[in-house]
Design a protein around this motif. Sequence first.
Motif, PDB file in Angstrom:
ATOM      1  N   LYS A  96       0.937  -0.680  -0.134  1.00 35.25           N
ATOM      2  CA  LYS A  96      -0.296  -0.312   0.155  1.00 35.25           C
ATOM      3  C   LYS A  96       0.332   1.296  -0.371  1.00 35.25           C
ATOM      4  O   LYS A  96       1.761   1.332   0.711  1.00 35.25           O
ATOM      5  N   GLY A  97       0.484   2.696  -1.028  1.00 34.76           N
ATOM      6  CA  GLY A  97       0.637   3.482  -0.948  1.00 34.76           C
ATOM      7  C   GLY A  97       2.451   3.600  -1.731  1.00 34.76           C
ATOM      8  O   GLY A  97       3.286   4.565  -1.939  1.00 34.76           O
ATOM      9  N   ASP A  98       2.827   2.312  -2.228  1.00 33.02           N
ATOM     10  CA  ASP A  98       3.794   2.405  -3.569  1.00 33.02           C
ATOM     11  C   ASP A  98       3.087   2.164  -4.584  1.00 33.02           C
ATOM     12  O   ASP A  98       3.169   0.667  -4.877  1.00 33.02           O
ATOM     13  N   LEU A  99       3.646   3.047  -6.119  1.00 34.81           N
ATOM     14  CA  LEU A  99       3.378   2.085  -6.870  1.00 34.81           C
ATOM     15  C   LEU A  99       4.189   1.971  -8.281  1.00 34.81           C
ATOM     16  O   LEU A  99       4.362   2.065  -8.678  1.00 34.81           O
ATOM     17  N   HIS A 100       5.753   1.657  -7.074  1.00 36.11           N
ATOM     18  CA  HIS A 100       6.767   1.023  -8.198  1.00 36.11           C
ATOM     19  C   HIS A 100       6.584  -0.497  -8.233  1.00 36.11           C
ATOM     20  O   HIS A 100       6.361  -0.954  -7.709  1.00 36.11           O
ATOM     21  N   ASP A 101       6.635  -0.906  -9.610  1.00 31.29           N
ATOM     22  CA  ASP A 101       6.250  -2.151 -10.078  1.00 31.29           C
ATOM     23  C   ASP A 101       6.676  -2.536 -10.949  1.00 31.29           C
ATOM     24  O   ASP A 101       7.095  -4.128 -11.174  1.00 31.29           O
ATOM     25  N   ILE A 102       8.478  -2.133 -11.125  1.00 30.42           N
ATOM     26  CA  ILE A 102       9.515  -3.051 -12.546  1.00 30.42           C
ATOM     27  C   ILE A 102       9.614  -3.748 -11.306  1.00 30.42           C
ATOM     28  O   ILE A 102      10.094  -4.946 -12.449  1.00 30.42           O
ATOM     29  N   GLY A 103      10.856  -4.178 -10.703  1.00 35.49           N
ATOM     30  CA  GLY A 103      11.003  -4.623  -9.628  1.00 35.49           C
ATOM     31  C   GLY A 103       9.871  -6.324  -9.675  1.00 35.49           C
ATOM     32  O   GLY A 103      10.526  -7.113  -9.397  1.00 35.49           O
ATOM     33  N   LYS A 104       8.669  -5.743  -8.676  1.00 38.00           N
ATOM     34  CA  LYS A 104       8.007  -6.286  -9.087  1.00 38.00           C
ATOM     35  C   LYS A 104       7.830  -7.585  -9.451  1.00 38.00           C
ATOM     36  O   LYS A 104       7.670  -8.340  -9.660  1.00 38.00           O
ATOM     37  N   LEU A 144       6.144  -9.653  -0.739  1.00 34.81           N
ATOM     38  CA  LEU A 144       6.044  -8.156  -0.672  1.00 34.81           C
ATOM     39  C   LEU A 144       7.212  -7.398  -1.243  1.00 34.81           C
ATOM     40  O   LEU A 144       8.389  -7.556  -1.049  1.00 34.81           O
ATOM     41  N   SER A 145       6.811  -6.204  -2.207  1.00 36.30           N
ATOM     42  CA  SER A 145       7.371  -5.133  -2.912  1.00 36.30           C
ATOM     43  C   SER A 145       7.419  -3.882  -2.348  1.00 36.30           C
ATOM     44  O   SER A 145       6.373  -3.631  -1.958  1.00 36.30           O
ATOM     45  N   SER A 146       8.159  -3.721  -1.494  1.00 37.21           N
ATOM     46  CA  SER A 146       8.116  -1.895  -1.247  1.00 37.21           C
ATOM     47  C   SER A 146       9.410  -1.082  -2.026  1.00 37.21           C
ATOM     48  O   SER A 146      10.876  -1.763  -1.496  1.00 37.21           O
ATOM     49  N   LEU A 147       9.306  -0.162  -2.428  1.00 41.16           N
ATOM     50  CA  LEU A 147      10.414   0.490  -2.617  1.00 41.16           C
ATOM     51  C   LEU A 147      10.861   1.810  -2.024  1.00 41.16           C
ATOM     52  O   LEU A 147      11.732   2.157  -2.942  1.00 41.16           O
ATOM     53  N   LEU A 148       9.948   2.148  -1.012  1.00 37.94           N
ATOM     54  CA  LEU A 148      10.262   3.737  -0.638  1.00 37.94           C
ATOM     55  C   LEU A 148      10.267   3.061   0.964  1.00 37.94           C
ATOM     56  O   LEU A 148       9.771   2.485   1.630  1.00 37.94           O
ATOM     57  N   THR A 149      11.203   3.711   1.793  1.00 35.79           N
ATOM     58  CA  THR A 149      10.963   3.901   3.001  1.00 35.79           C
ATOM     59  C   THR A 149      10.196   4.105   3.953  1.00 35.79           C
ATOM     60  O   THR A 149       9.576   3.853   4.155  1.00 35.79           O
ATOM     61  N   THR A 150       9.275   4.805   3.370  1.00 31.14           N
ATOM     62  CA  THR A 150       7.825   5.122   3.598  1.00 31.14           C
ATOM     63  C   THR A 150       6.749   4.392   3.584  1.00 31.14           C
ATOM     64  O   THR A 150       5.893   3.903   3.961  1.00 31.14           O
ATOM     65  N   GLY A 176      11.272  -8.013  -0.544  1.00 33.12           N
ATOM     66  CA  GLY A 176      12.124  -7.661  -1.152  1.00 33.12           C
ATOM     67  C   GLY A 176      11.752  -6.342  -1.744  1.00 33.12           C
ATOM     68  O   GLY A 176      10.587  -5.354  -1.341  1.00 33.12           O
ATOM     69  N   GLY A 177      12.940  -5.044  -2.219  1.00 34.36           N
ATOM     70  CA  GLY A 177      13.106  -3.618  -2.596  1.00 34.36           C
ATOM     71  C   GLY A 177      13.516  -3.425  -2.463  1.00 34.36           C
ATOM     72  O   GLY A 177      14.747  -3.395  -1.611  1.00 34.36           O
ATOM     73  N   ALA A 178      14.133  -2.506  -2.599  1.00 31.74           N
ATOM     74  CA  ALA A 178      15.326  -1.585  -2.433  1.00 31.74           C
ATOM     75  C   ALA A 178      15.799  -0.906  -1.091  1.00 31.74           C
ATOM     76  O   ALA A 178      17.342  -0.912  -0.972  1.00 31.74           O
ATOM     77  N   TYR A 193      14.232 -12.672   3.171  1.00 29.05           N
ATOM     78  CA  TYR A 193      14.656 -11.431   2.225  1.00 29.05           C
ATOM     79  C   TYR A 193      15.496 -11.541   1.490  1.00 29.05           C
ATOM     80  O   TYR A 193      16.327 -12.933   1.480  1.00 29.05           O
ATOM     81  N   THR A 194      15.759 -11.437  -0.194  1.00 25.51           N
ATOM     82  CA  THR A 194      16.109 -11.402  -1.065  1.00 25.51           C
ATOM     83  C   THR A 194      16.094 -10.094  -2.316  1.00 25.51           C
ATOM     84  O   THR A 194      15.634  -9.363  -1.956  1.00 25.51           O
ATOM     85  N   PRO A 195      17.493 -10.085  -2.120  1.00 23.72           N
ATOM     86  CA  PRO A 195      18.276  -8.817  -2.983  1.00 23.72           C
ATOM     87  C   PRO A 195      17.734  -8.856  -4.456  1.00 23.72           C
ATOM     88  O   PRO A 195      18.291  -7.534  -5.035  1.00 23.72           O
ATOM     89  N   ASP A 196      17.209  -9.701  -5.481  1.00 22.64           N
ATOM     90  CA  ASP A 196      16.746  -9.232  -6.352  1.00 22.64           C
ATOM     91  C   ASP A 196      15.904 -10.587  -6.674  1.00 22.64           C
ATOM     92  O   ASP A 196      15.612 -11.945  -5.809  1.00 22.64           O
ATOM     93  N   ALA A 197      15.468 -10.263  -8.186  1.00 25.48           N
ATOM     94  CA  ALA A 197      14.401 -11.262  -8.534  1.00 25.48           C
ATOM     95  C   ALA A 197      14.959 -12.961  -8.647  1.00 25.48           C
ATOM     96  O   ALA A 197      14.680 -13.694  -7.853  1.00 25.48           O
ATOM     97  N   ALA A 198      16.052 -12.972  -9.305  1.00 28.72           N
ATOM     98  CA  ALA A 198      16.575 -14.282  -9.622  1.00 28.72           C
ATOM     99  C   ALA A 198      16.661 -15.080  -7.799  1.00 28.72           C
ATOM    100  O   ALA A 198      16.393 -16.151  -8.221  1.00 28.72           O
TER     101      ALA A 198
END
Length: 209
Positions: A96-104, A144-150, A176-178, A193-198
């Motif tokens: 919720k609150g996060d619109l980044h979807d490239i990593g997901k 679950l993916s999140s790209l924002l600290t918020t 995961g997520g940055a 937790y995994t740092p990347d998609a693979a």
Amino acid sequence: MSLATISEVLQKGNSKEVVRLVEESLAAGVSAQDILDQGLLKGMGELGTRFKNGEVFVPEVLVAARALNRGTEVLKAKLVEEGVKPIGKVVIGTVKGDLHDIGKNLVKMMMEGAGFEVIDLGVDVDEEKFVEAVRTHSPQVVALSSLLTTTMNQQQAVIEALKAAGLRDQVKIMIGGAPITQSFCDEIKADAYTPDAASAAEVARAFVA
Ligand code: B1M
């Protein structure tokens, strides 16, 4: 023509050629399962490793994923006919609150490439939607993916909501997520937790093995 050729052509992202080779292999009597495992998924797996090692980048993975999807479309009817079952189910979404979807989307593709059926809830997904999806689809993994600290704390909200619904122990929760780290994973008591998609796909496979 060997199945290794399909793997190579897939990694080059040539959708048209992948479709042609898949059709040709089916016509030659190769089973849909072998084409999937030794051609398409092998190619995506190898590309995933190259992506993890920084040898190829997002655009290459996206075009290969498109080629994989085109190839599996050709195989779908045959696979159903042959009774091939996916290795498991994953519910995935950006919190919720996060619109980044490239990593997901990359994680989704890698999971599909690893043989999972993936239910993609999209972006800006609140905890109740995750709970509902777990009830409806009974996945083995929630990703679950999140790209924002918020928005990273929203991952914890999903875990709490699953707990409150009595569903926490039925699923493995991967995050995961940055901004996400292993210590955050430990803190919120996610399962991985995994740092990347693979590596996300590798860990999900290990969870259902
Ligand atoms: Co945004 N954004 N963005 N953005 N954006 C970042 C994340 C940011 C770091 C840029 C910056 O300031 N340097 C920053 C966050 C800062 C912070 O929180 N500390 C930021 C910000 C601030 C914002 C907005 C608030 C900007 C604004 O409006 N003022 C806003 C927020 C909107 C919202 O979400 N509510 C916003 C908006 C956007 C766009 C819409 C313009 C666009 C998103 C488009 C889209 O996704 N469709 C965008 C983009 C593209 C970025 C950057 C440039 C790139 C993100 C990306 O896609 N990377 C990003 C800066 C950066 O990272 N360099 C930035 C490529 C992608 C492949 O990597 O998603 O990390 P990533 O995924 C990796 C791993 O993290 C991992 O696997 C993937 C690949 O291997 N992974 C998982 C991801 N999910 C996983 C889940 C797993 C496992 C692994 O298991 C379940």
